[in-house]
Design a protein around this motif. Sequence first.
Motif, PDB file in Angstrom:
ATOM      1  N   GLY A  89      -2.615   5.051   3.742  1.00  0.00           N
ATOM      2  CA  GLY A  89      -3.344   4.416   4.829  1.00  0.00           C
ATOM      3  C   GLY A  89      -3.853   5.454   5.793  1.00  0.00           C
ATOM      4  N   ARG A  90      -4.226   4.998   6.984  1.00  0.00           N
ATOM      5  CA  ARG A  90      -4.753   5.890   8.009  1.00  0.00           C
ATOM      6  C   ARG A  90      -4.125   5.545   9.354  1.00  0.00           C
ATOM      7  NH1 ARG A  90      -7.527   4.728   4.301  1.00  0.00           N
ATOM      8  NH2 ARG A  90      -7.742   2.584   5.028  1.00  0.00           N
ATOM      9  N   LEU A  91      -3.891   6.569  10.136  1.00  0.00           N
ATOM     10  CA  LEU A  91      -3.364   6.403  11.485  1.00  0.00           C
ATOM     11  C   LEU A  91      -4.460   6.762  12.476  1.00  0.00           C
ATOM     12  CD1 LEU A  91      -0.991   5.983  13.497  1.00  0.00           C
ATOM     13  CD2 LEU A  91      -0.559   8.436  13.281  1.00  0.00           C
ATOM     14  N   TYR A  92      -4.811   5.807  13.340  1.00  0.00           N
ATOM     15  CA  TYR A  92      -5.776   6.049  14.407  1.00  0.00           C
ATOM     16  C   TYR A  92      -5.000   6.238  15.703  1.00  0.00           C
ATOM     17  CZ  TYR A  92      -9.406   4.401  11.214  1.00  0.00           C
ATOM     18  OH  TYR A  92     -10.254   4.255  10.142  1.00  0.00           O
ATOM     19  N   LEU A 145       9.945   8.474  -9.038  1.00  0.00           N
ATOM     20  CA  LEU A 145       9.134   7.820  -8.022  1.00  0.00           C
ATOM     21  C   LEU A 145       9.410   8.419  -6.649  1.00  0.00           C
ATOM     22  CD1 LEU A 145       7.119   5.556  -7.373  1.00  0.00           C
ATOM     23  CD2 LEU A 145       9.050   4.014  -7.090  1.00  0.00           C
ATOM     24  N   LEU A 146      10.680   8.654  -6.355  1.00  0.00           N
ATOM     25  CA  LEU A 146      11.039   9.266  -5.075  1.00  0.00           C
ATOM     26  C   LEU A 146      10.466  10.680  -4.970  1.00  0.00           C
ATOM     27  CD1 LEU A 146      14.745   8.096  -4.763  1.00  0.00           C
ATOM     28  CD2 LEU A 146      12.922   7.565  -3.150  1.00  0.00           C
ATOM     29  N   ALA A 147      10.507  11.428  -6.071  1.00  0.00           N
ATOM     30  CA  ALA A 147       9.981  12.795  -6.057  1.00  0.00           C
ATOM     31  C   ALA A 147       8.478  12.795  -5.774  1.00  0.00           C
ATOM     32  CB  ALA A 147      10.260  13.481  -7.391  1.00  0.00           C
ATOM     33  N   ARG A 148       7.756  11.866  -6.400  1.00  0.00           N
ATOM     34  CA  ARG A 148       6.310  11.794  -6.152  1.00  0.00           C
ATOM     35  C   ARG A 148       6.037  11.399  -4.704  1.00  0.00           C
ATOM     36  NH1 ARG A 148       6.301   9.044 -11.045  1.00  0.00           N
ATOM     37  NH2 ARG A 148       5.798   7.077 -10.026  1.00  0.00           N
ATOM     38  N   ALA A 149       6.817  10.455  -4.174  1.00  0.00           N
ATOM     39  CA  ALA A 149       6.634  10.031  -2.793  1.00  0.00           C
ATOM     40  C   ALA A 149       6.902  11.164  -1.830  1.00  0.00           C
ATOM     41  CB  ALA A 149       7.543   8.830  -2.488  1.00  0.00           C
ATOM     42  N   TRP A 150       7.916  11.954  -2.139  1.00  0.00           N
ATOM     43  CA  TRP A 150       8.289  13.061  -1.244  1.00  0.00           C
ATOM     44  C   TRP A 150       7.154  14.069  -1.144  1.00  0.00           C
ATOM     45  CZ3 TRP A 150      12.093  13.687   2.124  1.00  0.00           C
ATOM     46  CH2 TRP A 150      12.351  14.973   2.614  1.00  0.00           C
ATOM     47  N   GLU A 151       6.380  14.242  -2.226  1.00  0.00           N
ATOM     48  CA  GLU A 151       5.336  15.247  -2.243  1.00  0.00           C
ATOM     49  C   GLU A 151       4.023  14.752  -1.636  1.00  0.00           C
ATOM     50  OE1 GLU A 151       5.124  16.258  -6.323  1.00  0.00           O
ATOM     51  OE2 GLU A 151       7.017  17.353  -6.324  1.00  0.00           O
ATOM     52  N   LEU A 152       3.941  13.468  -1.274  1.00  0.00           N
ATOM     53  CA  LEU A 152       2.717  12.963  -0.644  1.00  0.00           C
ATOM     54  C   LEU A 152       2.552  13.605   0.724  1.00  0.00           C
ATOM     55  CD1 LEU A 152       2.951   9.150  -1.456  1.00  0.00           C
ATOM     56  CD2 LEU A 152       1.187  10.709  -2.255  1.00  0.00           C
ATOM     57  N   PRO A 153       1.323  13.804   1.180  1.00  0.00           N
ATOM     58  CA  PRO A 153       1.110  14.386   2.513  1.00  0.00           C
ATOM     59  C   PRO A 153       1.651  13.471   3.594  1.00  0.00           C
ATOM     60  CG  PRO A 153      -0.956  13.542   1.629  1.00  0.00           C
ATOM     61  CD  PRO A 153       0.037  13.503   0.507  1.00  0.00           C
ATOM     62  N   ILE A 166      -2.180   9.003   5.906  1.00  0.00           N
ATOM     63  CA  ILE A 166      -0.721   8.896   5.897  1.00  0.00           C
ATOM     64  C   ILE A 166      -0.242   8.307   4.581  1.00  0.00           C
ATOM     65  CG2 ILE A 166      -0.463   8.695   8.412  1.00  0.00           C
ATOM     66  CD1 ILE A 166      -0.189   5.670   8.019  1.00  0.00           C
ATOM     67  N   ALA A 167       0.990   8.623   4.228  1.00  0.00           N
ATOM     68  CA  ALA A 167       1.666   8.010   3.086  1.00  0.00           C
ATOM     69  C   ALA A 167       2.612   6.946   3.613  1.00  0.00           C
ATOM     70  CB  ALA A 167       2.435   9.058   2.298  1.00  0.00           C
ATOM     71  N   ILE A 168       2.745   5.842   2.887  1.00  0.00           N
ATOM     72  CA  ILE A 168       3.553   4.708   3.314  1.00  0.00           C
ATOM     73  C   ILE A 168       4.840   4.657   2.485  1.00  0.00           C
ATOM     74  CG2 ILE A 168       3.608   2.218   3.660  1.00  0.00           C
ATOM     75  CD1 ILE A 168       1.471   3.656   5.313  1.00  0.00           C
ATOM     76  N   ASP A 169       5.961   4.540   3.154  1.00  0.00           N
ATOM     77  CA  ASP A 169       7.237   4.332   2.475  1.00  0.00           C
ATOM     78  C   ASP A 169       7.270   2.890   1.981  1.00  0.00           C
ATOM     79  OD1 ASP A 169       9.800   3.932   1.673  1.00  0.00           O
ATOM     80  OD2 ASP A 169      10.745   4.536   3.553  1.00  0.00           O
ATOM     81  N   ALA A 172       0.832  -1.202   0.000  1.00  0.00           N
ATOM     82  CA  ALA A 172       0.000   0.000   0.000  1.00  0.00           C
ATOM     83  C   ALA A 172       0.867   1.253   0.000  1.00  0.00           C
ATOM     84  CB  ALA A 172      -0.915   0.002   1.217  1.00  0.00           C
ATOM     85  N   SER A 173       0.388   2.299  -0.648  1.00  0.00           N
ATOM     86  CA  SER A 173       1.107   3.578  -0.647  1.00  0.00           C
ATOM     87  C   SER A 173       0.429   4.592   0.269  1.00  0.00           C
ATOM     88  CB  SER A 173       1.198   4.149  -2.065  1.00  0.00           C
ATOM     89  OG  SER A 173      -0.103   4.344  -2.591  1.00  0.00           O
TER      90      SER A 173
END
Length: 207
Positions: A157-160, A198-206, A170-173, A154-155
């Motif tokens: 998810g949610r943190l409770y 791919l790293l650039a897109r991941a970096w910009e995730l919330p 949340i974004a998943i590494d 998964a890229s």
Amino acid sequence: QGSGKTSIALRLLADRASQGHRVTVLDPHAAKGQWPYTTIGAGKDYEAIDAAIKDWIDGVEGHYRAIAQDANAPKPTPQTLLAEELTQWADEVSSAPKMIRVACSDIRKAKRFLVAVSHGRTLATIGGAKGYRDTIDNAAMVIELDRAADELGASTGRLYRPGNPEPVPIAIDRFGALPPGPMPTAIAPVKHQDDRELLARAWELPA
């Protein structure tokens, strides 16, 4: 399945091991060499899992007995249990409900911690069956992963958070589990342009 639960668990364990935690995995379905830590219960050895849980609980209760007699009692060595697919074997292990209850109480001073992995938010089901659901909701931090679109996991998810019913996106590494040992101090060079994108897109995730 394939959402990256094991990868996240391995990263959590590697981080804890680097901080001096003694890490133990409870997994009755473990294959030989699957976990790079002490693994208990392979081959559906539920008695061994039960004994390990009782030892972990004794560590919590023993610490409070010790400080009741001497406020300067030695601090215990941190210990983390990973309960892999807990809901698949909890009914087979009589001490499992108590482990959950103890994990949701004041274990910080005793330095005993629990990481539970399961399909769905079924940990709450165990809590409901034993009357611990409110305790779990108020004490446990839960990461819920979205269904994975590929084998990378998964890229998102949610943190409770404990005591807060509103999840935080949340974004998943997804770049794999860290090996056990000290955390790395540097990142290896990126060799391919598609990796950079791919790293650039991941970096910009919330966050």
